[in-house]
Structure formats: C-alpha cells, structure tokens
Design a protein around this motif. Structure first.
Motif, PDB file in Angstrom:
ATOM      1  N   MET A 157       0.824  -1.201   0.000  1.00  0.00           N
ATOM      2  CA  MET A 157       0.000   0.000   0.000  1.00  0.00           C
ATOM      3  C   MET A 157       0.862   1.256   0.000  1.00  0.00           C
ATOM      4  O   MET A 157       2.092   1.177   0.070  1.00  0.00           O
ATOM      5  N   MET A 158       0.230   2.383  -0.089  1.00  0.00           N
ATOM      6  CA  MET A 158       0.926   3.643  -0.343  1.00  0.00           C
ATOM      7  C   MET A 158       1.990   3.976   0.693  1.00  0.00           C
ATOM      8  O   MET A 158       3.086   4.421   0.345  1.00  0.00           O
ATOM      9  N   GLY A 159       1.701   3.760   1.965  1.00  0.00           N
ATOM     10  CA  GLY A 159       2.612   4.205   3.014  1.00  0.00           C
ATOM     11  C   GLY A 159       4.021   3.692   2.839  1.00  0.00           C
ATOM     12  O   GLY A 159       4.979   4.471   2.753  1.00  0.00           O
ATOM     13  N   LYS A 160       4.178   2.380   2.742  1.00  0.00           N
ATOM     14  CA  LYS A 160       5.510   1.784   2.655  1.00  0.00           C
ATOM     15  C   LYS A 160       6.035   1.758   1.227  1.00  0.00           C
ATOM     16  O   LYS A 160       7.236   1.942   0.994  1.00  0.00           O
ATOM     17  N   VAL A 213      11.719  -0.097   5.229  1.00  0.00           N
ATOM     18  CA  VAL A 213      10.614   0.864   5.231  1.00  0.00           C
ATOM     19  C   VAL A 213       9.955   1.040   6.594  1.00  0.00           C
ATOM     20  O   VAL A 213       8.800   1.455   6.674  1.00  0.00           O
ATOM     21  N   HIS A 214      10.672   0.723   7.679  1.00  0.00           N
ATOM     22  CA  HIS A 214      10.148   0.997   9.019  1.00  0.00           C
ATOM     23  C   HIS A 214       9.855   2.488   9.148  1.00  0.00           C
ATOM     24  O   HIS A 214      10.540   3.331   8.557  1.00  0.00           O
ATOM     25  N   SER A 215       8.847   2.814   9.934  1.00  0.00           N
ATOM     26  CA  SER A 215       8.440   4.219  10.074  1.00  0.00           C
ATOM     27  C   SER A 215       9.566   5.111  10.557  1.00  0.00           C
ATOM     28  O   SER A 215       9.586   6.309  10.299  1.00  0.00           O
ATOM     29  N   LYS A 216      10.537   4.518  11.299  1.00  0.00           N
ATOM     30  CA  LYS A 216      11.651   5.307  11.823  1.00  0.00           C
ATOM     31  C   LYS A 216      12.846   5.360  10.874  1.00  0.00           C
ATOM     32  O   LYS A 216      13.812   6.070  11.132  1.00  0.00           O
ATOM     33  N   SER A 217      12.802   4.566   9.800  1.00  0.00           N
ATOM     34  CA  SER A 217      13.982   4.476   8.937  1.00  0.00           C
ATOM     35  C   SER A 217      14.087   5.641   7.965  1.00  0.00           C
ATOM     36  O   SER A 217      15.172   6.122   7.682  1.00  0.00           O
ATOM     37  N   ALA A 218      12.960   6.078   7.428  1.00  0.00           N
ATOM     38  CA  ALA A 218      12.975   7.183   6.466  1.00  0.00           C
ATOM     39  C   ALA A 218      11.553   7.701   6.299  1.00  0.00           C
ATOM     40  O   ALA A 218      10.622   6.908   6.170  1.00  0.00           O
ATOM     41  N   ASN A 233      -0.728  15.003   4.920  1.00  0.00           N
ATOM     42  CA  ASN A 233      -0.187  14.446   6.161  1.00  0.00           C
ATOM     43  C   ASN A 233       0.453  13.086   5.967  1.00  0.00           C
ATOM     44  O   ASN A 233       1.418  12.738   6.650  1.00  0.00           O
ATOM     45  N   THR A 234      -0.115  12.288   5.044  1.00  0.00           N
ATOM     46  CA  THR A 234       0.362  10.919   4.863  1.00  0.00           C
ATOM     47  C   THR A 234       0.389  10.546   3.388  1.00  0.00           C
ATOM     48  O   THR A 234      -0.238  11.199   2.545  1.00  0.00           O
ATOM     49  N   ALA A 235       1.093   9.450   3.095  1.00  0.00           N
ATOM     50  CA  ALA A 235       1.111   8.923   1.733  1.00  0.00           C
ATOM     51  C   ALA A 235      -0.274   8.426   1.328  1.00  0.00           C
ATOM     52  O   ALA A 235      -0.671   8.535   0.162  1.00  0.00           O
ATOM     53  N   SER A 236      -1.025   7.878   2.287  1.00  0.00           N
ATOM     54  CA  SER A 236      -2.381   7.415   1.991  1.00  0.00           C
ATOM     55  C   SER A 236      -3.268   8.575   1.545  1.00  0.00           C
ATOM     56  O   SER A 236      -4.102   8.434   0.639  1.00  0.00           O
ATOM     57  N   GLN A 237      -3.059   9.738   2.163  1.00  0.00           N
ATOM     58  CA  GLN A 237      -3.820  10.923   1.759  1.00  0.00           C
ATOM     59  C   GLN A 237      -3.444  11.329   0.345  1.00  0.00           C
ATOM     60  O   GLN A 237      -4.310  11.744  -0.447  1.00  0.00           O
ATOM     61  N   VAL A 238      -2.178  11.193  -0.011  1.00  0.00           N
ATOM     62  CA  VAL A 238      -1.741  11.470  -1.386  1.00  0.00           C
ATOM     63  C   VAL A 238      -2.464  10.527  -2.352  1.00  0.00           C
ATOM     64  O   VAL A 238      -2.917  10.927  -3.426  1.00  0.00           O
ATOM     65  N   GLY A 239      -2.586   9.262  -1.934  1.00  0.00           N
ATOM     66  CA  GLY A 239      -3.298   8.299  -2.771  1.00  0.00           C
ATOM     67  C   GLY A 239      -4.736   8.705  -3.013  1.00  0.00           C
ATOM     68  O   GLY A 239      -5.261   8.533  -4.115  1.00  0.00           O
TER      69      GLY A 239
END
Length: 364
Positions: free
Chosen positions: A251-254, A265-270, A298-304
């Motif tokens: 999905m979009m986030g990762k 793609v951990h949330s803390k990695s980048a 705010n998020t990649a999902s919102q971009v989607g």
C-alpha cells in the motif's frame, strides 16, 4: 539500547543448570555460558522442579530492547539420565515440530536450530567431562506458552507446528534488529524454493497479503512471504536462491518509500517524501492544485486519495519500485509491483519488468 538473549542461549543455560542439579543435588541460582558471539552471559534460574530422576530449570527470556514475540517467555530444560548411551535432545511442550522441507532442521524433528542445538549439546558434553558421567542423558526443551506465542510469528507458514522455534546464531539479540523475523524470512524463502516455487509474492503485512492471495489465486501458500519492513533484505535472499520471479504487493505508506529507493521501510527508517510524490504526480499529469495539495498532505495514503483517479501516477510509482528492486538485486529477477488502497481497491500495477529503464525511472 539494551541487548537481550536468544531462546537458544536461554535453553542452553537452563540445560547446564538442570544437569548440574541432577548430578550434584543442588540447583544453582545463576549459571554462566559462553555465547557464539564470543562473550559470556549469566542467566538466572527463575524456577525449578526436582524429582528422583530428573530436574527442570526455567528462566525468563529477556530480549532487551528488541521488539521480540518471545520477550518474557518461559524457557525450560528438563534433564534426566537414561539407559541408552549418548545425548538425546528433543523439544517438549511449546517447541514446534518441522513439517516442511527447506528448513535447517529435518522434517519431523523439534524446531531447535543448528546453532542452539550445538550450544546445548556442547554444555552437556562439558558436564559429561567435568563429572565423568557414563549414563545416557536426555534433554527436553520446552516453552509453556510457546504455542500461543507462535501465533505472532511466521512459524505456521514455514511448516513449524505446535510452538516456537529455538533460535539464535549469536546468542544475543541486537536491539531493533528484529533478527528473529529476518531469520524467518530466510527460512520462508528456503521452504518456497524447496517446494518448487519459481514465483514469490512479498508483502508488508497481513492485509496486503490477503489482497495478494486474491490477485494470485493459483500460487501455493509457500509462495507468499510477509517481508514486513525488510524489502531489500528479502529481495536479496530471493535473488540468492535464484527464484526468477517476484511480485511486491503493498500500500501507499511503505511502497511510496520503496519507489524512492528506500529498502528498509520501518516508520523510523525514512520519512515519506511529499516532494517526491508531488514530482511524480506532476510527471503523471496532475493539476497544479493537486500538486500543491500533495505538498501539504499528512500521509502517503492521503496522497493516494488525492490522486485516486490518476492511474498513471500509481503505475509510475509501481515501475519505480520495480526499477529499484532490480538495482538492488543487480537485475537478477523479473519484478512486478501492485499498489492497493487500504480498502482493497487496486490503485495500479507494473508487471514483469526485468530491465532498468533510465528514461522512465524517476529518481527525484
């Protein structure tokens, strides 16, 4: 960050404690063992049971600051003398049993991996020499809550049923390495290879795997591997096993990160780069208003959601994921990528890409 200890190290220490108690009649409060990483470690005997012919010693696993499913698990070793000469090691309650080929342990055996097995047998041999023992010795490793803990792992998919695996190559757990999870990915790829899979589908979690299984209904269960955040690690091991085809489903986030070339793609990695996504959107024919909206999302999902009607945008992200996967594996794979919305709607895909195209590849 605080290091912890593997299930293998805990099992080894409790075996040493139980055998010492069996021979001397005294249960030690603590026991020290030498770890494969080259250092000594001391473990507390949290509880024990002594009968006429056997001793059980238990410790509580401390995984340090690593997010490990087995943190605080009760690791037990029960040792007894038997008539049959030699050392006999097996798993008891809560230790899984291997049912599929491709793992480092033979089918039918307890899921005690080679390094912990060697460690356990090593401390028994030390005691045999120290106390000049001539009897046969049986060692049973148990994890009372192991079957429940195993539900939080990939064991069932790997064909390890009835409990957890006794793992560890170093003896220590490095904080936030998620070494146990990475080891399970390697084993899952080996099982798939042994099962004859020439196409693997790698996903970031349970939801994306559910969508992937609907997308590829003809593939066997072994072909689906939850890679979590370890995209690059998983791709490299697939290439190393010479499995020719791989599909990334997420999905979009990762996957927005993978499209940027981020392979962990951990949330803390980048963080997700909104500037990158805005540029891909502009390249895909987005309006000026959409580009500006993406930059303040705010998020990649919102971009989607902003780009939900622009298939070219999602296909461009998918091709980028494929190009970076090929770069990471030196073009040893044929790669496909599919992007889904959280509700399961297909956003876009790119299929069977086996060459990098610099004219199409957007690097930001």
């Amino acid at each position: 960050m605080r290091h912890g200890y593997t299930t293998g190290a805990c099992a080894t220490a409790m075996t040493k404690a139980a055998l010492h108690a069996l021979v001397t009649g005294e249960v030690p409060e603590v026991v020290t063992i030498h770890l494969p990483v080259g250092q000594d470690a001391t473990f507390e005997v949290a509880s024990f049971i002594v009968t006429d012919n056997e001793v059980m010693c238990e410790t509580i696993k401390d995984a340090g600051d690593d997010p490990d499913a087995t943190h605080k698990a009760r690791i037990q070793s029960t040792v007894r003398f038997v008539e049959q000469r030699g050392v006999h090691l097996d798993g008891g309650v809560g230790v899984g049993r291997v049912t599929k080929a491709g793992l480092p342990v033979a089918v039918g055996e307890a899921a005690i991996n080679p390094v912990p097995r060697k460690m356990i047998l090593g401390v028994v041999e030390e005691s045999i020499e120290q106390f000049q023992l001539e009897q046969g010795i049986e060692v049973i490793i148990s994890v009372p809550d192991g079957e429940e803990i195993a539900k939080k792992t990939l064991n069932a998919r790997l064909g390890i049923l009835g409990g957890i695996s006794i793992l560890g190559t170093r003896g220590t757990v490095v904080p936030f390495s998620s070494s146990a999870y990475m080891a399970s990915i390697v084993q899952a790829i080996s099982v798939a290879k042994e099962a004859g899979c020439d196409h693997l589908v790698i996903t970031t979690g349970g939801r994306s795997e559910k969508y992937a299984m609907k997308q590829y209904p003809d593939l066997p269960e072994e072909a689906f591997i939850e890679m979590g955040d370890f995209v690059g690690f998983t791709l490299k091991h697939i290439a190393r096993k010479e499995i020719p085809n791989v599909s990334l489903v997420g999905m979009m986030g990762k996957f927005s990160k993978v499209a940027q070339g981020v392979m962990m793609v951990h949330s803390k990695s980048a963080p997700v780069s909104l500037e990158f996504l805005a540029a891909v959107a502009a390249k895909s024919g987005a309006t000026k208003e959409q580009v500006e909206e993406i930059l303040t999302a705010n998020t990649a999902s919102q971009v989607g959601e902003i780009m939900q009607d622009n298939v070219a945008f999602f296909e461009g992200l998918c091709r980028n994921c494929c190009y970076y996967a090929l770069e990471h594996t030196k073009e040893k794979l044929s790669v496909s990528t599919t992007l889904y919305a959280m509700n399961g709607d297909l956003l876009g895909k790119a299929e069977h890409i086996d060459k990098m195209d610099e004219n199409d590849w957007y690097r930001g």
